[in-house]
Design an enzyme around this catalytic site. Structure first.
Site, PDB file in Angstrom:
ATOM      1  N   ARG A 257      23.796 -26.873 -37.970  1.00 19.65           N
ATOM      2  CA  ARG A 257      23.341 -27.968 -37.109  1.00 19.65           C
ATOM      3  C   ARG A 257      23.532 -29.334 -37.774  1.00 19.65           C
ATOM      4  NH1 ARG A 257      20.274 -25.748 -32.919  1.00 19.65           N
ATOM      5  NH2 ARG A 257      19.512 -27.792 -32.379  1.00 19.65           N
TER       6      ARG A 257
ATOM      7  N   ASP B 188       0.850  -1.191   0.000  1.00 20.37           N
ATOM      8  CA  ASP B 188       0.000   0.000   0.000  1.00 20.37           C
ATOM      9  C   ASP B 188       0.883   1.238   0.000  1.00 20.37           C
ATOM     10  OD1 ASP B 188      -2.769   1.037   0.151  1.00 20.37           O
ATOM     11  OD2 ASP B 188      -1.910   2.064   1.894  1.00 20.37           O
TER      12      ASP B 188
ATOM     13  N   GLY C 109      19.476 -35.123 -52.657  1.00 25.40           N
ATOM     14  CA  GLY C 109      20.702 -35.912 -52.696  1.00 25.40           C
ATOM     15  C   GLY C 109      21.212 -36.198 -51.305  1.00 25.40           C
ATOM     16  N   ASP C 110      22.200 -37.094 -51.242  1.00 22.05           N
ATOM     17  CA  ASP C 110      22.800 -37.480 -49.971  1.00 22.05           C
ATOM     18  C   ASP C 110      24.214 -36.902 -49.950  1.00 22.05           C
ATOM     19  OD1 ASP C 110      24.225 -38.812 -47.993  1.00 22.05           O
ATOM     20  OD2 ASP C 110      23.081 -40.665 -48.218  1.00 22.05           O
ATOM     21  N   PHE C 111      24.504 -36.053 -48.986  1.00 28.21           N
ATOM     22  CA  PHE C 111      25.810 -35.377 -49.040  1.00 28.21           C
ATOM     23  C   PHE C 111      26.990 -36.306 -48.767  1.00 28.21           C
ATOM     24  CE2 PHE C 111      24.052 -33.166 -45.004  1.00 28.21           C
ATOM     25  CZ  PHE C 111      24.532 -34.133 -44.133  1.00 28.21           C
TER      26      PHE C 111
ATOM     27  N   ASP D 152      19.388 -31.612 -49.781  1.00 31.01           N
ATOM     28  CA  ASP D 152      18.957 -32.480 -48.678  1.00 31.01           C
ATOM     29  C   ASP D 152      18.385 -33.778 -49.254  1.00 31.01           C
ATOM     30  OD1 ASP D 152      18.254 -33.392 -46.092  1.00 31.01           O
ATOM     31  OD2 ASP D 152      17.892 -31.334 -45.442  1.00 31.01           O
TER      32      ASP D 152
HETATM   33  O1  LIG Z   1       4.303   8.121  -8.418  1.00 30.42           O
HETATM   34  C1  LIG Z   1       3.433   7.235  -8.255  1.00 30.42           C
HETATM   35  N1  LIG Z   1       2.800   7.061  -7.075  1.00 30.42           N
HETATM   36  C2  LIG Z   1       1.864   6.103  -6.897  1.00 30.42           C
HETATM   37  C3  LIG Z   1       1.504   5.278  -7.941  1.00 30.42           C
HETATM   38  C4  LIG Z   1       0.452   4.198  -7.799  1.00 30.42           C
HETATM   39  O2  LIG Z   1      -0.499   4.574  -6.860  1.00 30.42           O
HETATM   40  C5  LIG Z   1      -1.188   3.419  -6.380  1.00 30.42           C
HETATM   41  C6  LIG Z   1      -1.311   3.517  -4.900  1.00 30.42           C
HETATM   42  O3  LIG Z   1      -2.497   2.926  -4.483  1.00 30.42           O
HETATM   43  P1  LIG Z   1      -2.569   1.601  -3.612  1.00 30.42           P
HETATM   44  O4  LIG Z   1      -1.314   1.409  -2.860  1.00 30.42           O
HETATM   45  O5  LIG Z   1      -3.820   1.621  -2.860  1.00 30.42           O
HETATM   46  O6  LIG Z   1      -2.624   0.459  -4.717  1.00 30.42           O
HETATM   47  P2  LIG Z   1      -3.738   0.170  -5.802  1.00 30.42           P
HETATM   48  O7  LIG Z   1      -3.311   0.724  -7.132  1.00 30.42           O
HETATM   49  O8  LIG Z   1      -5.091   0.536  -5.332  1.00 30.42           O
HETATM   50  O9  LIG Z   1      -3.634  -1.400  -5.948  1.00 30.42           O
HETATM   51  P3  LIG Z   1      -3.912  -2.497  -4.814  1.00 30.42           P
HETATM   52  O10 LIG Z   1      -4.780  -3.520  -5.478  1.00 30.42           O
HETATM   53  O11 LIG Z   1      -2.567  -3.017  -4.447  1.00 30.42           O
HETATM   54  O12 LIG Z   1      -4.613  -1.844  -3.651  1.00 30.42           O
HETATM   55  C7  LIG Z   1      -0.339   2.231  -6.810  1.00 30.42           C
HETATM   56  O13 LIG Z   1      -0.968   1.564  -7.890  1.00 30.42           O
HETATM   57  C8  LIG Z   1       0.943   2.866  -7.295  1.00 30.42           C
HETATM   58  O14 LIG Z   1       1.571   2.113  -8.282  1.00 30.42           O
HETATM   59  C9  LIG Z   1       2.152   5.444  -9.180  1.00 30.42           C
HETATM   60  O15 LIG Z   1       1.887   4.724 -10.155  1.00 30.42           O
HETATM   61  N2  LIG Z   1       3.116   6.422  -9.288  1.00 30.42           N
END
Ligand SMILES: O=c1[nH]cc([C@@H]2O[C@H](COP(=O)(O)OP(=O)(O)OP(=O)(O)O)[C@@H](O)[C@H]2O)c(=O)[nH]1
Length: 592
Positions: free
Chosen positions: A513, A88, A496-498, A470
């Protein structure tokens, strides 16, 4: 490329990325990780105020995303994956946590806050190891976070709105994508760039080292004390152990390893020190298991899995099973193995080919290796099963000698032709352009099969007339490999056969090959015949017959480059400098 031994540790595990983010997927696949993608259904609505720090919030969200996928997969299949990865990404500024904008106004609010200032980007990551026993799912969570500082330039309102109108901010934390247009907003970055994009790859790899590569004995500096128990202190490739959340040292790793070096089989040694086990032989285990991967690929090809998915994918396992007339359970497992091998992708909608599989493993198409795979499955597999007798009795006695194969039967011959045709179509251009052959006007491709290489030579060199020589039973089938009415210019076929028949006259002979398949005396015989037939080339350097000793450099060259073509000519082959070139005592040049 796989960064063994780090990413490689996950190669034989069923790994799932619990994320819909295309960026995370790209970062991890470019690092060589093989995984399935199962986006999490966890709603990102945790109470931010309940967390002591912004990153604790990101870590918990990442964990919940991964846990949701692990338990859903366990309930659905009664078989959880081995490893689930969740992540995240959030942006924080002035105590506020910014996630993905809800709409354009929200994106504007976020970007205005970031304008001209420095902010933090945190990505929380959870790596969950799953183990299902008796229908119970056990999960072991390893979690960490990474912080990167990003400074925005001073941006005008117009520029902000132009950027927002591009649509880019909408699925990105903080409302910008640093890897794309959003990069223009950024003045400087301190820390891991990929962390901003959505996945801190470097920290992730360190975590894998910690989990999968316990420190080696020689890396452990022992500290001994009379009255307190011995303590192992160690520095490993990763410095990430310090101050990290989650991964406690007692946590069980995978393959039965703990994050810390466990006691060896003998237990504590006589000094009371804990013995480290020897390094885990994962590369060796990969070698031992390698044949299974080949056989899975062969089987999926034979059952036309890649054809079905190319035409109708993505499909669920049950639909693939119906189409290939196989059991649902067996098909599901084969498909999962193909996902782990990087041949298929799995999403919510089902299994689909990777680009590699559609290009090379489906049976039709200019780059198809389907025939080559079938040949390996049906012929090479058997020959290699007999490797022991080949070693005991010597290679001449082994099965699969060219004398017996592939011309024994029509089917075998056709299979062999399909294999060679597929492979040559893929490599012909490189072989044809490896040397500058533009000064030659006649060439003969000995054992040239369907003419795939000869065709490329004729196409590349407008003055060159090419003869494919070949066996008659091979030439007979050539037309079935080319479009109807195929009549290439400056290219003709001579049966032919080489070893027996007169070789067609030419300034240049191509043996691709061929030589590696014959015993030394036969190679000597063939090269002598070539040498006698070879016409002087445009830059004649030698006269007379070459001394074709058994260890002629040409043969040595082929052994080094077994898939390359061998070109023999009595002229100057001015090839690129990195190519192998040797000249024998009589001036004939041998180039492989
Ligand atoms: O510079 C960048 N900053 C962020 C991103 C992208 O932003 C999202 C962040 O969202 P999250 O972590 O909630 O992830 P989701 O896309 O919702 O996918 P999940 O299924 O894992 O929850 C993330 O995709 C970053 O890559 C960017 O691209 N550039």
């Amino acid at each position: 490329m796989v960064l063994s031994p780090v990413i490689g540790k996950l190669l034989h595990k069923r790994v799932v990325l619990a994320s819909a983010s295309p960026r995370r997927r790209e970062i991890l696949s470019q690092a060589g990780l093989r995984f399935e993608v199962v986006p999490s259904r966890f709603k990102e609505k945790l109470d931010k105020a309940a967390f002591p720090t912004p990153y604790a919030y990101a870590i918990e969200t990442a964990k919940q995303k991964a846990l949701e996928v692990a338990s859903r997969m366990h309930q659905k299949d009664l078989r959880a994956p081995d490893v689930v990865i969740g992540a995240d990404t959030i942006v924080t500024i002035g105590g506020l946590i910014l996630e993905k904008p809800a709409d354009k106004q929200d994106a504007y609010r976020m970007l205005s806050r970031l304008n001209g200032k420095e902010h933090s980007v945190f990505t929380g990551v959870a790596i969950i190891h799953c183990c299902s026993e008796d229908g119970q799912l056990d999960m072991d969570v390893c979690e960490f976070h990474e912080e990167t500082m990003v400074k925005f330039s001073e941006l005008s309102e117009d520029l902000l709105w132009e950027y927002i109108d591009s649509g880019e901010p909408m699925d990105k934390a903080g409302g910008y994508g640093i890897q794309a247009l959003g990069g223009m907003l950024v003045e400087c970055v301190r820390g891991d760039f990929l962390n901003v994009v959505g996945f801190p790859l470097n920290h992730f790899c360190k975590k894998l080292v910690e989990l999968y590569c316990p420190p080696r004995r020689e890396d452990v500096q022992r500290v001994k004390h009379e009255s307190i128990p011995a303590v192992d202190t160690f520095e490993i490739a990763s410095d990430a152990a310090q101050g990290d959340e989650g991964c406690g040292p007692s946590r069980a790793g995978v393959d039965g390893h703990s994050g810390q070096a466990p006691a060896g089989p003998q237990g504590p040694d006589t000094n009371g020190l804990v013995e480290n086990p020897p390094p885990f032989p994962s590369d060796l285990l990969d070698l031992i298991d390698g044949f299974k991967a080949s056989k899975a690929l062969f089987t999926a090809c034979k059952l036309k899995v890649f054809d079905v998915l190319k035409e109708e994918g993505p499909l669920k396992a049950v639909d693939v099973a119906r189409k290939i007339n196989a059991s649902v359970c067996g098909t599901g497992r084969l498909l999962d193995v193909c996902v782990a091998l990087g041949l298929l992708e799995k999403t919510d909608t089902g299994y689909g080919n990777t680009r590699l599989a559609s290009r090379h493993l489906a049976s039709e198409g200019a780059c198809s290796l389907h025939g080559f795979v079938a040949y390996h499955d049906e012929h090479a597999w058997t020959v290699f099963t007999d490797l022991e007798s080949a070693v005991r009795q010597g290679p001449q006695a082994a099965a699969g000698r060219p004398e017996e194969d592939p011309s024994q039967s029509r089917d075998r011959r056709l299979r062999f032709m399909r294999a060679m045709h597929g492979l040559t179509q893929l490599t012909a251009r490189q072989v044809a352009t490896a040397f500058d052959l533009s000064r030659f006007t006649s060439a003969c491709d000995l054992g040239g099969c369907t003419g795939a290489l000869a065709r490329e030579l004729a196409r590349e060199y407008p003055r060159l007339k090419v003869t494919v020589f070949d066996l008659p039973e091979v030439i007979e089938h050539v037309s079935s490999f080319h479009p109807e009415g195929w009549q290439p210019e400056r290219l003709h076929f001579v049966p032919g056969d080489f070893f027996k028949d007169d070789l067609p006259d030419a300034q240049l002979y191509v043996l691709s090959r061929i030589l590696h398949d014959w015993a030394d005396d036969r190679v000597h015989e063939l090269l002598s015949r070539v040498s006698r037939s070879c016409k002087p080339g445009p830059f004649l350097r030698c006269s007379g017959e070459a001394d074709l000793s058994i260890d002629c450099p040409a043969k040595a060259g082929l052994q080094l480059l077994p898939t390359a073509g061998l070109v023999l000519g009595n002229g100057d082959l001015s090839e690129p400098p990195h190519r192998r070139r040797e000249t024998d005592t009589k001036g004939t040049q041998w180039s492989a």
